[in-house]
Design a protein around this motif. Structure first.
Motif, PDB file in Angstrom:
ATOM      1  N   HIS A 171      -3.090   1.602 -30.585  1.00 42.71           N
ATOM      2  CA  HIS A 171      -3.935   2.760 -30.295  1.00 42.71           C
ATOM      3  C   HIS A 171      -5.397   2.353 -30.112  1.00 42.71           C
ATOM      4  CE1 HIS A 171      -5.150   7.013 -30.435  1.00 42.71           C
ATOM      5  NE2 HIS A 171      -6.188   6.601 -31.154  1.00 42.71           N
ATOM      6  N   MET A 172      -5.861   1.458 -30.960  1.00 44.32           N
ATOM      7  CA  MET A 172      -7.275   1.069 -30.910  1.00 44.32           C
ATOM      8  C   MET A 172      -7.573   0.139 -29.741  1.00 44.32           C
ATOM      9  SD  MET A 172      -8.269   0.510 -34.911  1.00 44.32           S
ATOM     10  CE  MET A 172      -7.070  -0.795 -35.155  1.00 44.32           C
ATOM     11  N   GLY A 173      -6.609  -0.726 -29.391  1.00 45.71           N
ATOM     12  CA  GLY A 173      -6.862  -1.700 -28.341  1.00 45.71           C
ATOM     13  C   GLY A 173      -8.035  -2.579 -28.708  1.00 45.71           C
ATOM     14  N   PRO A 215     -12.618   2.491 -20.460  1.00 47.51           N
ATOM     15  CA  PRO A 215     -12.288   2.095 -19.079  1.00 47.51           C
ATOM     16  C   PRO A 215     -13.428   2.379 -18.111  1.00 47.51           C
ATOM     17  CG  PRO A 215     -10.477   3.304 -20.084  1.00 47.51           C
ATOM     18  CD  PRO A 215     -11.630   3.417 -21.019  1.00 47.51           C
ATOM     19  N   HIS A 216     -14.177   3.483 -18.352  1.00 45.33           N
ATOM     20  CA  HIS A 216     -15.302   3.841 -17.489  1.00 45.33           C
ATOM     21  C   HIS A 216     -16.478   4.177 -18.410  1.00 45.33           C
ATOM     22  CE1 HIS A 216     -12.447   3.959 -14.187  1.00 45.33           C
ATOM     23  NE2 HIS A 216     -11.685   4.721 -14.932  1.00 45.33           N
ATOM     24  N   ASN A 217     -17.398   3.248 -18.502  1.00 41.73           N
ATOM     25  CA  ASN A 217     -18.458   3.358 -19.512  1.00 41.73           C
ATOM     26  C   ASN A 217     -19.281   4.637 -19.421  1.00 41.73           C
ATOM     27  OD1 ASN A 217     -17.889   0.975 -20.832  1.00 41.73           O
ATOM     28  ND2 ASN A 217     -19.198  -0.259 -19.510  1.00 41.73           N
ATOM     29  N   SER A 223     -18.443   7.614 -17.875  1.00 39.62           N
ATOM     30  CA  SER A 223     -17.710   8.835 -17.567  1.00 39.62           C
ATOM     31  C   SER A 223     -17.513   9.660 -18.836  1.00 39.62           C
ATOM     32  CB  SER A 223     -16.352   8.507 -16.957  1.00 39.62           C
ATOM     33  OG  SER A 223     -15.561   9.679 -16.857  1.00 39.62           O
ATOM     34  N   LEU A 224     -17.732  10.960 -18.718  1.00 43.05           N
ATOM     35  CA  LEU A 224     -17.504  11.854 -19.854  1.00 43.05           C
ATOM     36  C   LEU A 224     -16.060  12.348 -19.900  1.00 43.05           C
ATOM     37  CD1 LEU A 224     -20.768  14.001 -19.706  1.00 43.05           C
ATOM     38  CD2 LEU A 224     -20.273  12.023 -21.146  1.00 43.05           C
ATOM     39  N   GLN A 225     -15.324  12.138 -18.817  1.00 45.02           N
ATOM     40  CA  GLN A 225     -13.936  12.605 -18.757  1.00 45.02           C
ATOM     41  C   GLN A 225     -12.957  11.437 -18.609  1.00 45.02           C
ATOM     42  OE1 GLN A 225     -16.248  14.105 -16.394  1.00 45.02           O
ATOM     43  NE2 GLN A 225     -16.724  15.697 -17.880  1.00 45.02           N
ATOM     44  N   PHE A 226     -13.334  10.272 -19.095  1.00 48.10           N
ATOM     45  CA  PHE A 226     -12.460   9.114 -18.900  1.00 48.10           C
ATOM     46  C   PHE A 226     -11.165   9.262 -19.700  1.00 48.10           C
ATOM     47  CE2 PHE A 226     -14.862   7.975 -22.689  1.00 48.10           C
ATOM     48  CZ  PHE A 226     -13.920   7.360 -23.496  1.00 48.10           C
ATOM     49  N   ASP A 227     -10.155   8.601 -19.172  1.00 45.96           N
ATOM     50  CA  ASP A 227      -8.844   8.607 -19.825  1.00 45.96           C
ATOM     51  C   ASP A 227      -8.573   7.227 -20.387  1.00 45.96           C
ATOM     52  OD1 ASP A 227      -6.121   9.576 -20.401  1.00 45.96           O
ATOM     53  OD2 ASP A 227      -5.541   8.153 -18.850  1.00 45.96           O
ATOM     54  N   VAL A 228      -8.036   7.175 -21.590  1.00 42.46           N
ATOM     55  CA  VAL A 228      -7.645   5.906 -22.199  1.00 42.46           C
ATOM     56  C   VAL A 228      -6.120   5.858 -22.197  1.00 42.46           C
ATOM     57  CG1 VAL A 228      -7.831   4.420 -24.226  1.00 42.46           C
ATOM     58  CG2 VAL A 228      -9.713   5.956 -23.644  1.00 42.46           C
ATOM     59  N   GLU A 256      -2.603  -7.048 -16.050  1.00 40.19           N
ATOM     60  CA  GLU A 256      -2.281  -5.738 -16.607  1.00 40.19           C
ATOM     61  C   GLU A 256      -1.449  -4.955 -15.607  1.00 40.19           C
ATOM     62  OE1 GLU A 256      -6.062  -2.987 -15.319  1.00 40.19           O
ATOM     63  OE2 GLU A 256      -6.176  -3.975 -17.269  1.00 40.19           O
ATOM     64  N   VAL A 257      -0.718  -3.995 -16.129  1.00 35.80           N
ATOM     65  CA  VAL A 257       0.086  -3.093 -15.306  1.00 35.80           C
ATOM     66  C   VAL A 257      -0.177  -1.688 -15.810  1.00 35.80           C
ATOM     67  CG1 VAL A 257       2.409  -2.393 -14.641  1.00 35.80           C
ATOM     68  CG2 VAL A 257       1.861  -4.824 -14.869  1.00 35.80           C
ATOM     69  N   ALA A 258      -0.557  -0.793 -14.892  1.00 39.24           N
ATOM     70  CA  ALA A 258      -0.891   0.586 -15.257  1.00 39.24           C
ATOM     71  C   ALA A 258      -1.961   0.619 -16.349  1.00 39.24           C
ATOM     72  CB  ALA A 258       0.354   1.350 -15.694  1.00 39.24           C
ATOM     73  N   HIS A 259      -2.929  -0.292 -16.249  1.00 39.05           N
ATOM     74  CA  HIS A 259      -4.073  -0.389 -17.156  1.00 39.05           C
ATOM     75  C   HIS A 259      -3.695  -0.829 -18.561  1.00 39.05           C
ATOM     76  CE1 HIS A 259      -6.368   1.496 -13.975  1.00 39.05           C
ATOM     77  NE2 HIS A 259      -5.537   2.531 -13.974  1.00 39.05           N
ATOM     78  N   LEU A 260      -2.515  -1.383 -18.726  1.00 42.19           N
ATOM     79  CA  LEU A 260      -2.077  -1.904 -20.021  1.00 42.19           C
ATOM     80  C   LEU A 260      -1.951  -3.411 -19.921  1.00 42.19           C
ATOM     81  CD1 LEU A 260       0.703   0.719 -20.794  1.00 42.19           C
ATOM     82  CD2 LEU A 260      -1.590   0.648 -21.763  1.00 42.19           C
ATOM     83  N   PRO A 261      -2.541  -4.166 -20.872  1.00 44.84           N
ATOM     84  CA  PRO A 261      -2.485  -5.627 -20.786  1.00 44.84           C
ATOM     85  C   PRO A 261      -1.068  -6.147 -20.960  1.00 44.84           C
ATOM     86  CG  PRO A 261      -3.439  -4.940 -22.888  1.00 44.84           C
ATOM     87  CD  PRO A 261      -3.286  -3.706 -22.056  1.00 44.84           C
TER      88      PRO A 261
END
Length: 699
Positions: free
Chosen positions: A97-99, A104-106, A108-113, A318-323
């Protein structure tokens, strides 16, 4: 010897069959069938049986089948993998969860993790148990509580989970606890897919290692079922060939290995295209190549430097933003292809992709119920795709349906003519692809002006020259069989296995014992690679090994791959590795600090074996310009500059070596169509590949 290569794309499944008789005579046959999204194995087996019929051979005569698949990738993209449980070290339940606490987007106020919003393993299915192994030697501080492991496994069984991953801290130094926990889980859950992180990637960095293992478990059950279905259907069709799977690193592995570690298949689909691109480049005398594989759904981009594949740095895998810490060819993919849908968005903007019509219903011109206009429909409206030659006449298309879709969905809402709307579709999709090529080349210090752009896939040669002009490539290559280049690449690859062990070692100031320990790790990894190759039936004399050290400056966060010389690892070897690291760092970043100490982080041994390679016969010499023997007919065709010109069609299979085609021209064949615009000339190479460049008067 009969070998078949099968590459499954989002829209079509591409196949090539090579038959070599006892006297050395060789025949090559190609085929294309629609992909079957619900179960790719249906389309694969249908294509193999049909191709055998075309080649006049019995399916039982096929000796080997090489397969590139997007099954694993699609599971991750569509997020429909297994329900996974995780057993980890007490106190480290939330590593996934913490990674690394990165945004991902420094700004952005609506970034998705993604690792939090769509985790591969739900928090309630991550259970921590008592155990602890400590660095630097892997000593056991706290013994594994086997009763806790058993209770966790019983809870997972009660929840009917499909897969379980074991991930303990510092297991890359000592995996005794992981392997024991795996035994317990397998006893309690005999039908579950179970893997240990040290068996997936035996390297430092707990978040990346846990993430890779979680990915392996997430895609494991469905991938294994697919491979089982494939082998069963092949057997039912009478195909008893041994099957090899294309891996993300550009090598092939057995079905058994792919079922155990499916994480190695995540770039299986596009990897074959890059291998085929390198092989085609060698035949054309080109070793600096930018490849773009444009299919029905996506465009995959890679760079070949000096004839060598580019392998991603570990920080970028990474694949789909996952290492995912497995070796991968450096391939960027965007949602742009023949099936990409063009539309006017809610704000009135003209957009193309990434949504695709796929194989079902497909572009509007297929007549299968698709009503939205696609890139293929734009090509049809502009007269670049002829109904009687689409897939060699094997797939009927209706230009009227393309015209209606573009008129109703694009031209009328935007106040454009149908022609201008179609040109707009191509301009937008070409710009999207050109930007992606630039990010994979210019942004990484590569000057496209010194590279050939190789455009393949069913739609590649339709866009090749336009893209080549946009990125200033020195020329454009259309392979002999563009639509099945990825399938052909499967027949020129070799088995490739990589075994790793993290071993942090500073290259300066070490004693002989430290270097001997490094050599011992390399020897053990080599033995593991040799055992895997032997299990594939490869004789020791045919096995080759490459040693890699992933190195960094002391204090850096990520590494670069450095090849290690053969022989005992000594102080001289360490100095050579250090100098090679400086050279690679200078190439990658433009500088090197030769006064700073270098540290090896992960050791890697790559085991390979030379395989049979695809051999195509050289064409008879022609030397003709616009040969009448290959001419078919002429039709009005609209080019990117808006000109509509009477344009001759040429049958590619009737061209000879050193023939030239002067644009405007369209070269047709069963699996693709190549556009030669006005002001360009295509030259036929010895095996039939086309090299397209500006005509001398235009250059």
């Amino acid at each position: 010897m009969i070998r078949v290569g099968v590459d499954v794309g989002g829209t079509f499944t591409d196949l090539v069959l090579e038959a070599v008789d006892a006297a050395g005579g060789q025949r090559v046959y190609t085929h294309k069938v629609p992909s079957t999204a619900a179960d790719q194995s249906v389309g694969v087996v249908q294509g193999v049986v049909e191709l055998c019929r075309i080649a006049g051979v019995d399916p039982g005569q096929v000796d080997a089948l090489f397969h590139g698949t997007t099954v694993a990738t699609n599971i991750v993209i569509e997020r429909n993998g297994a329900e996974v449980g995780m057993i980890t070290t007490k106190g480290f339940r939330d590593i996934l969860h913490m990674g690394r606490h990165k945004r991902p987007h420094n700004f952005s106020l609506q970034f998705d993790v993604p690792w939090q919003s769509a985790p591969l393993i739900k928090r309630r299915n991550r259970i921590a148990v008592s155990e602890r192994i400590l660095p630097p030697d892997g000593r056991i501080e706290t013994k594994l509580d086997e009763a806790e492991v058993e209770r966790a496994a019983e809870l997972f069984a009660e929840r009917k989970l499909d897969a379980v991953v074991i991930g303990f801290l510092f297991s890359f130094l000592n995996n005794e606890h992981e392997l024991r926990a795996k035994e317990i889980v397998q006893r309690v859950m005999p039908d579950a897919f179970v893997c240990a992180s040290s068996e997936v990637v035996n390297t430092i960095r707990e978040y990346e290692r846990f993430s890779s293992a979680a990915m392996n478990a997430y895609i494991g059950p469905r991938t294994a079922r697919y491979l089982d279905n494939l082998q069963r259907r092949l057997g039912e069709a009478g195909v008893n060939a041994y099957v090899r799977m294309m891996q993300s690193n550009g090598g092939v592995s057995t079905v058994e290995q792919a079922s155990r570690n499916p994480v190695g298949l995540l770039l299986s689909g596009p990897a074959g295209g890059v291998i085929g691109g390198r092989w085609t480049g060698e035949a054309c005398g080109q070793n600096e190549i930018i490849t773009i594989d444009i299919g029905g759904t996506s465009a995959d981009i890679s760079v070949i430097r000096g004839g060598d594949l580019t392998i991603k740095n570990p920080r970028d895998t990474e694949v789909a933003h996952l290492p995912v810490l497995v070796p991968m060819i450096d391939i960027d993919a965007i949602g742009a292809g023949g099936g990409s849908i063009a539309y006017v968005d809610s704000g009135g903007a003209f957009r193309v992709g990434p949504r695709s019509a796929g194989a079902e219903p497909g572009p509007a011109c297929y007549g299968k119920g698709g009503e939205e206009p696609t890139v293929t429909d734009a090509q049809v409206v502009l007269g670049r795709l002829d109904p009687e030659h689409f897939l060699g006449g094997g797939l009927k298309i209706d230009p009227a349906l393309s015209e209606r879709a573009i008129r109703e969905r694009l031209a009328e809402p935007l106040g454009l003519s149908v022609r201008d709307a179609a040109l707009g579709v191509l301009k937008i999709v070409n710009n999207n692809m050109a930007l992606a090529i630039a990010s994979n080349s210019v942004a990484k210090g590569i000057d496209p002006r010194g590279y050939s752009l190789m455009a393949f896939g069913g739609a590649g040669p339709l866009h090749g020259v336009a893209l080549g002009e946009m990125i200033w490539a020195k020329n454009v290559i259309s392979p002999l069989h563009p639509g099945i280049t990825a399938a052909m690449g499967l027949l020129v690859t070799e088995p490739r296995y990589e075994f790793t062990q993290s071993a942090l070692t500073i290259l300066e100031g070490q004693n002989d014992n430290a270097f001997a320990a490094v050599g011992g790790i390399f020897d053990r990894l080599r033995a593991e690679a040799a055992a895997q190759l032997a299990a594939d039936g490869i004789a020791p004399g045919d096995q080759t090994f490459t040693r890699i050290a992933e190195c960094r400056y002391v204090g850096q966060g990520f590494e670069l791959r450095v090849e290690v010389p053969d022989g005992p690892f000594t102080a001289d070897t360490a100095r050579e590795v250090q100098q090679r690291f400086f050279a690679i760092h200078r190439t990658e970043y433009g500088h090197a600090f030769e006064d700073q100490p270098v540290q090896m982080v992960t050791l890697r041994v790559i085991g390979t074996s030379k395989s049979e390679t695809l051999r195509l016969p050289a064409l008879p010499k022609g030397g003709r310009n616009n040969p009448s023997e290959a001419a078919l007919y002429a039709r009005p065709t609209t080019f990117d500059d808006g000109q509509t010109l009477p344009t001759p069609r040429f049958d590619r299979m009737k061209l000879r070596a050193e023939d030239t085609i002067t644009g405007p021209a369209v070269v047709v064949q069963q699996n693709s169509t190549t556009i030669v615009p006005p002001g360009f000339t295509a030259t036929v190479m010895k095996l039939g590949d086309l090299v397209i460049s500006r005509s001398r008067a235009e250059a």
